[in-house]
Design a protein around this motif. Structure first.
Motif, mmCIF file in Angstrom:
data_model
loop_
_atom_site.group_PDB
_atom_site.id
_atom_site.type_symbol
_atom_site.label_atom_id
_atom_site.label_comp_id
_atom_site.label_asym_id
_atom_site.label_seq_id
_atom_site.Cartn_x
_atom_site.Cartn_y
_atom_site.Cartn_z
ATOM 1 N N MET A 16 26.199 81.852 39.097
ATOM 2 C CA MET A 16 26.335 80.622 38.324
ATOM 3 C C MET A 16 27.395 80.724 37.234
ATOM 4 O O MET A 16 27.771 79.731 36.633
ATOM 5 N N GLU A 17 27.902 81.936 36.991
ATOM 6 C CA GLU A 17 28.983 82.078 36.019
ATOM 7 C C GLU A 17 30.243 81.357 36.476
ATOM 8 O O GLU A 17 31.087 80.992 35.659
ATOM 9 N N GLY A 18 30.386 81.162 37.767
ATOM 10 C CA GLY A 18 31.626 80.592 38.280
ATOM 11 C C GLY A 18 31.629 79.092 38.460
ATOM 12 O O GLY A 18 32.567 78.558 39.048
ATOM 13 N N VAL A 19 30.613 78.392 37.974
ATOM 14 C CA VAL A 19 30.594 76.942 38.171
ATOM 15 C C VAL A 19 31.722 76.282 37.393
ATOM 16 O O VAL A 19 32.144 76.763 36.337
ATOM 17 N N ASP A 20 32.216 75.170 37.912
ATOM 18 C CA ASP A 20 33.342 74.466 37.304
ATOM 19 C C ASP A 20 32.946 73.794 35.992
ATOM 20 O O ASP A 20 31.776 73.494 35.749
ATOM 21 N N GLU A 21 33.965 73.513 35.176
ATOM 22 C CA GLU A 21 33.723 72.893 33.875
ATOM 23 C C GLU A 21 33.008 71.547 33.964
ATOM 24 O O GLU A 21 32.134 71.268 33.143
ATOM 25 N N PRO A 22 33.382 70.664 34.909
ATOM 26 C CA PRO A 22 32.656 69.392 34.979
ATOM 27 C C PRO A 22 31.153 69.586 35.161
ATOM 28 O O PRO A 22 30.354 68.822 34.617
ATOM 29 N N MET A 23 30.787 70.627 35.907
ATOM 30 C CA MET A 23 29.357 70.894 36.082
ATOM 31 C C MET A 23 28.770 71.520 34.824
ATOM 32 O O MET A 23 27.635 71.245 34.452
ATOM 33 N N LEU A 80 24.528 69.880 41.289
ATOM 34 C CA LEU A 80 25.297 69.644 40.066
ATOM 35 C C LEU A 80 26.438 68.664 40.321
ATOM 36 O O LEU A 80 26.714 67.784 39.500
ATOM 37 N N LYS A 81 27.107 68.824 41.461
ATOM 38 C CA LYS A 81 28.194 67.905 41.803
ATOM 39 C C LYS A 81 27.660 66.484 41.951
ATOM 40 O O LYS A 81 28.289 65.520 41.499
ATOM 41 N N TRP A 82 26.510 66.361 42.594
ATOM 42 C CA TRP A 82 25.875 65.046 42.758
ATOM 43 C C TRP A 82 25.564 64.427 41.400
ATOM 44 O O TRP A 82 25.808 63.240 41.174
ATOM 45 N N ARG A 83 25.071 65.237 40.482
ATOM 46 C CA ARG A 83 24.739 64.731 39.151
ATOM 47 C C ARG A 83 25.996 64.283 38.409
ATOM 48 O O ARG A 83 26.005 63.236 37.756
ATOM 49 N N VAL A 84 27.064 65.075 38.515
ATOM 50 C CA VAL A 84 28.310 64.733 37.829
ATOM 51 C C VAL A 84 28.927 63.471 38.431
ATOM 52 O O VAL A 84 29.304 62.536 37.712
ATOM 53 N N GLU A 85 29.028 63.440 39.753
ATOM 54 C CA GLU A 85 29.686 62.317 40.429
ATOM 55 C C GLU A 85 28.938 61.001 40.238
ATOM 56 O O GLU A 85 29.547 59.928 40.235
ATOM 57 N N ASN A 86 27.621 61.079 40.079
ATOM 58 C CA ASN A 86 26.815 59.863 39.937
ATOM 59 C C ASN A 86 26.306 59.639 38.514
ATOM 60 O O ASN A 86 25.485 58.749 38.292
ATOM 61 N N ASN A 87 26.817 60.449 37.580
ATOM 62 C CA ASN A 87 26.429 60.337 36.171
ATOM 63 C C ASN A 87 24.908 60.271 36.015
ATOM 64 O O ASN A 87 24.362 59.407 35.328
ATOM 65 N N ILE A 88 24.222 61.209 36.663
ATOM 66 C CA ILE A 88 22.765 61.225 36.605
ATOM 67 C C ILE A 88 22.273 61.513 35.189
ATOM 68 O O ILE A 88 21.230 60.995 34.769
ATOM 69 N N ASP A 89 23.034 62.316 34.434
ATOM 70 C CA ASP A 89 22.619 62.601 33.060
ATOM 71 C C ASP A 89 22.530 61.333 32.216
ATOM 72 O O ASP A 89 21.805 61.288 31.230
ATOM 73 N N GLY A 90 23.278 60.301 32.600
ATOM 74 C CA GLY A 90 23.270 59.063 31.826
ATOM 75 C C GLY A 90 22.475 57.941 32.462
ATOM 76 O O GLY A 90 22.503 56.806 31.978
ATOM 77 N N ILE A 91 21.721 58.248 33.521
ATOM 78 C CA ILE A 91 21.084 57.174 34.283
ATOM 79 C C ILE A 91 19.958 56.485 33.520
ATOM 80 O O ILE A 91 19.685 55.301 33.730
ATOM 81 N N LEU A 92 19.304 57.198 32.601
ATOM 82 C CA LEU A 92 18.233 56.561 31.835
ATOM 83 C C LEU A 92 18.777 55.574 30.805
ATOM 84 O O LEU A 92 18.026 54.738 30.294
#
Length: 264
Positions: A16-23, A80-92
């Motif tokens: 998991m150290e190698g995940v991209d910045e958007p994630m 994580l990509k799904w969450r970023v692409e669909n702005n799941i963090d902001g869905i509420l």
């Protein structure tokens, strides 16, 4: 898979150290790191997946892939990509409007928190048989489902963890088949999509599914639905006799109103 080897958790954490910045932007710091577990050197852990317990989240994804670290890593990265692409963090923060549309969805997609198990797990009642899913587009029903998942993970489970003084990361679902008709199969595509979202992005969040009030046509519907479910989901399903009152009271504290509506 009952027990995940510590070595697998450590390897997963290292990957998991190698995940991209958007994630990484969906991660947060100030988490509760557990000893003897390797985590990314950059102290960002997924904000709305682990709720301060990254160790538990790694285990969930490993269990979902039978302990295969490479497959679990791919699964989490895809999540994580799904969450970023669909702005799941902001869905509420994205309410379903107008309010009449929201009410129509809630009236036809019946689910609610009904109590807690003896172990502190939230118990959700799902009115499968009475949910018609016919007053809005598929998009809105999926949005509503994801919002309920996120509210559970960000609010309900952390509150239960605080209340019971231990990590509560799963829930129990009681699927009430009262009113089930063969016409429910008209929405099989939507139900399959929702099930897929849960399997891929919210793995191991439900401990057990209890099916109650199954009518005679349930077996016909089950023959169609069962092959579409992941094997690990099928293993969690327990069909109870009648309204399941005796069995459910052994595992959960539920109000009388819960059974008054379901036991005849």
């Amino acid at each position: 898979m009952a027990v995940v080897p510590q070595e697998a958790i450590n390897r997963f954490g290292a990957l998991m150290e190698g995940v991209d910045e958007p994630m990484k932007r969906t991660f947060k710091n100030h988490v509760y790191l557990l000893p003897f577990v390797h985590y990314p050197s950059d102290p960002f852990i997924l904000q709305n997946i682990h709720q301060g317990y990254p160790h538990e989240s790694l285990i969930r994804f490993l269990k979902a892939r039978e302990g295969d670290v490479a497959k679990a890593y791919k699964m989490l990265c895809d999540c994580l990509k799904w969450r970023v692409e669909n702005n799941i963090d902001g869905i509420l923060a994205k309410p379903i409007v107008p309010v009449n549309l929201y009410r129509d969805i809630r009236d036809t997609q019946l689910i609610g928190l009904s109590g807690y198990s003896n172990e502190g797990l939230p118990v959700y009642a799902v009115g499968v048989g009475m949910s018609t899913l016919d007053r809005a587009s598929v998009h809105y029903y999926i949005q509503s489902h994801i919002q309920m998942n996120e509210y559970r993970d960000r609010v309900v489970l952390p509150a239960a963890t605080k209340k019971y003084g231990k990590l509560v990361s799963k829930c129990i679902k009681v699927l009430d088949m009262t009113g089930l008709k063969l016409s429910a199969l008209n929405y099989i595509k939507l139900m399959t999509t929702i099930s897929s979202i849960d399997d891929l992005n919210y793995p191991e969040k439900t401990l057990t599914y209890y099916i109650v009030n199954a009518p005679y046509i349930f077996s016909a519907c089950w023959k169609v639905v069962k092959p579409l479910l992941h094997e690990r989901t099928r293993r969690k399903i327990n069909v109870l006799s009648g309204c399941g009152q005796d069995e459910l009271l052994k595992v959960a504290s539920l109000p009388c109103s819960f059974f008054l509506r379901r036991c005849h």
